[in-house]
Design a protein around this motif. Sequence first.
Motif, PDB file in Angstrom:
ATOM      1  N   LEU A  21      -3.237  -1.236  -4.811  1.00 50.98           N
ATOM      2  CA  LEU A  21      -2.305  -1.137  -3.590  1.00 50.98           C
ATOM      3  C   LEU A  21      -2.841  -1.500  -2.209  1.00 50.98           C
ATOM      4  CD1 LEU A  21       0.486   0.174  -2.527  1.00 50.98           C
ATOM      5  CD2 LEU A  21      -1.048   2.305  -2.121  1.00 50.98           C
ATOM      6  N   TRP A  22      -4.301  -1.140  -1.897  1.00 47.91           N
ATOM      7  CA  TRP A  22      -4.692  -1.729  -0.900  1.00 47.91           C
ATOM      8  C   TRP A  22      -5.240  -3.042  -0.810  1.00 47.91           C
ATOM      9  CZ3 TRP A  22      -3.317   0.815   3.238  1.00 47.91           C
ATOM     10  CH2 TRP A  22      -3.002   2.167   3.101  1.00 47.91           C
ATOM     11  N   THR A  23      -5.509  -3.628  -1.961  1.00 51.11           N
ATOM     12  CA  THR A  23      -5.683  -5.020  -2.054  1.00 51.11           C
ATOM     13  C   THR A  23      -4.512  -5.890  -1.667  1.00 51.11           C
ATOM     14  OG1 THR A  23      -7.396  -4.813  -3.965  1.00 51.11           O
ATOM     15  CG2 THR A  23      -6.227  -6.827  -3.637  1.00 51.11           C
ATOM     16  N   ALA A  24      -3.267  -5.393  -2.146  1.00 47.90           N
ATOM     17  CA  ALA A  24      -1.997  -6.030  -1.746  1.00 47.90           C
ATOM     18  C   ALA A  24      -1.924  -6.067  -0.297  1.00 47.90           C
ATOM     19  CB  ALA A  24      -0.929  -5.317  -2.476  1.00 47.90           C
ATOM     20  N   ARG A  25      -2.184  -4.966   0.154  1.00 51.11           N
ATOM     21  CA  ARG A  25      -2.047  -4.857   1.781  1.00 51.11           C
ATOM     22  C   ARG A  25      -2.941  -5.760   2.704  1.00 51.11           C
ATOM     23  NH1 ARG A  25      -2.285  -5.498   6.110  1.00 51.11           N
ATOM     24  NH2 ARG A  25      -2.227  -4.311   8.156  1.00 51.11           N
ATOM     25  N   HIS A  26      -4.237  -5.754   2.155  1.00 52.26           N
ATOM     26  CA  HIS A  26      -5.432  -6.529   2.648  1.00 52.26           C
ATOM     27  C   HIS A  26      -5.003  -8.070   2.572  1.00 52.26           C
ATOM     28  CE1 HIS A  26      -7.628  -3.134   3.965  1.00 52.26           C
ATOM     29  NE2 HIS A  26      -8.156  -2.984   2.946  1.00 52.26           N
ATOM     30  N   ASN A  27      -4.298  -8.384   1.451  1.00 55.07           N
ATOM     31  CA  ASN A  27      -3.964  -9.650   1.441  1.00 55.07           C
ATOM     32  C   ASN A  27      -2.655 -10.129   1.961  1.00 55.07           C
ATOM     33  OD1 ASN A  27      -6.199 -10.498  -0.258  1.00 55.07           O
ATOM     34  ND2 ASN A  27      -5.419  -9.891  -2.348  1.00 55.07           N
ATOM     35  N   ALA A  28      -1.954  -9.247   2.850  1.00 54.64           N
ATOM     36  CA  ALA A  28      -0.678  -9.632   3.286  1.00 54.64           C
ATOM     37  C   ALA A  28      -0.907 -10.806   4.069  1.00 54.64           C
ATOM     38  CB  ALA A  28      -0.483  -8.432   4.337  1.00 54.64           C
ATOM     39  N   TRP A  29      -1.730 -11.205   4.880  1.00 49.23           N
ATOM     40  CA  TRP A  29      -1.896 -12.557   5.460  1.00 49.23           C
ATOM     41  C   TRP A  29      -1.781 -13.694   4.613  1.00 49.23           C
ATOM     42  CZ3 TRP A  29      -2.223 -14.652  10.291  1.00 49.23           C
ATOM     43  CH2 TRP A  29      -2.709 -15.820  10.384  1.00 49.23           C
ATOM     44  N   TYR A  30      -2.094 -13.708   3.379  1.00 49.98           N
ATOM     45  CA  TYR A  30      -2.199 -14.739   2.411  1.00 49.98           C
ATOM     46  C   TYR A  30      -1.099 -14.590   1.605  1.00 49.98           C
ATOM     47  CZ  TYR A  30      -7.180 -14.778   3.553  1.00 49.98           C
ATOM     48  OH  TYR A  30      -8.091 -14.752   4.249  1.00 49.98           O
TER      49      TYR A  30
END
Length: 481
Positions: A340-349
Amino acid sequence: MARLLRSATWELFPWRGYCSQKAKGELCRDFVEALKAVVGGSHVSTAAVVREQHGRDESVHRCEPPDAVVWPQNVEQVSRLAALCYRQGVPIIPFGTGTGLEGGVCAVQGGVCVNLTHMDRILELNQEDFSVVVEPGVTRKALNAHLRDSGLWFPVDPGADASLCGMAATGASGTNAVRYGTMRDNVLNLEVVLPDGRLLHTAGRGRHFRKSAAGYNLTGLFVGSEGTLGLITATTLRLHPAPEATVAATCAFPSVQAAVDSTVHILQAAVPVARIEFLDEVMMDACNRYSKLNCLVAPTLFLEFHGSQQALEEQLQRTVQQNGASDFSWAKEAEERSRLWTARHNAWYAALATRPGCKGYSTDVCVPISRLPEIVVQTKEDLNASGLTGSIVGHVGDGNFHCILLVNPDDAEELGRVKAFAEQLGRRALALHGTCTGEHGIGMGKRQLLQEEVGAVGVETMRQLKAVLDPQGLMNPGKVL
């Protein structure tokens, strides 16, 4: 433009000798040899491809390469490099991981880029005092991996695996700031090489106390200084006990207004949430596609709670009854939470992937919590009406959010509209008693907004401080002021 800036600098500082044997802005051979004498020939490069790699970050600002890149191995070499550049009038640009979003590493006047990533030691861990001393090459993920078996962790998490000293230099924060604070709250001491090569310990050598009333707050002066006052060569950080239990959740809302109102209500109810992140429906769709999630495409909150198992149950119950929230999804296992948080952190990409070949421009305003619903809703309406491609995501638990706008950097008209949108949003935040930047810094693009935010006296005071510490204007010129 870069050459014009360098010519202007030559006129202002005629004692600068580094370009006296070649075209202005180029380093003479003797000076390059002097750099090699300090750090070794293999740790100096003037190759065009290397210089270009160090002349840009993740921002929309165009590449401004330095004239040389050096990789010091220890603080003594950094001090000697600074003294050498100071004597010759050569600009100095500190470089960490290059993940900034405001053009902070662009060498607008050329000079020497000091890449600090080879200084990557964890120098001292004080478990009983909850503190650690790290060099600038240590990233937040590397530190937390080192701390894994200690029962401690460092929670400031801007998303990118950034250098911890770079995070101090930009005053970074991120997803955990609502509970654990920003870098300003978690830096206890800094080791700084000043522009002339002198070494400063902002709280005194080796000190790691939790509070002090001794003199001026020099640590606070350098946190957020964006490399314009000196080179940070070590930072002493406050650590925190690792939580006993952790639960993450997502919940969708019928509207942007409902999601942001819910954020305010959760905070007003004193629910001790550790993370509370907002993603609008456009960003949620992008994250679903990029990170292979299966969330409802709707305005969504990502939340995380830290504490005892019993306390978490109570926090969850108090959170779910909010403003028509639906489609709850809980993540209790570490693997689920990480996804879940990897997806949030990758929001820019994820956002960049929706328009291949374009660059991202991120706004960074922060307002008092009570004004958050007003500005987010208005910004969403403005974005829909603008014809620009963009989405909204943010650390709404502390009033900070970002519009990620996608732009073709070769389209001057579109780039102009993006910058106008960002300036309008910045001024709206100022009108609501907020700030133009919550965590990314001023860099190259927000200098006018800084003047409007702090006023003429505030800017003049900053200029005076800069002149005392960096009288030749060598440290990361063209940024902040």
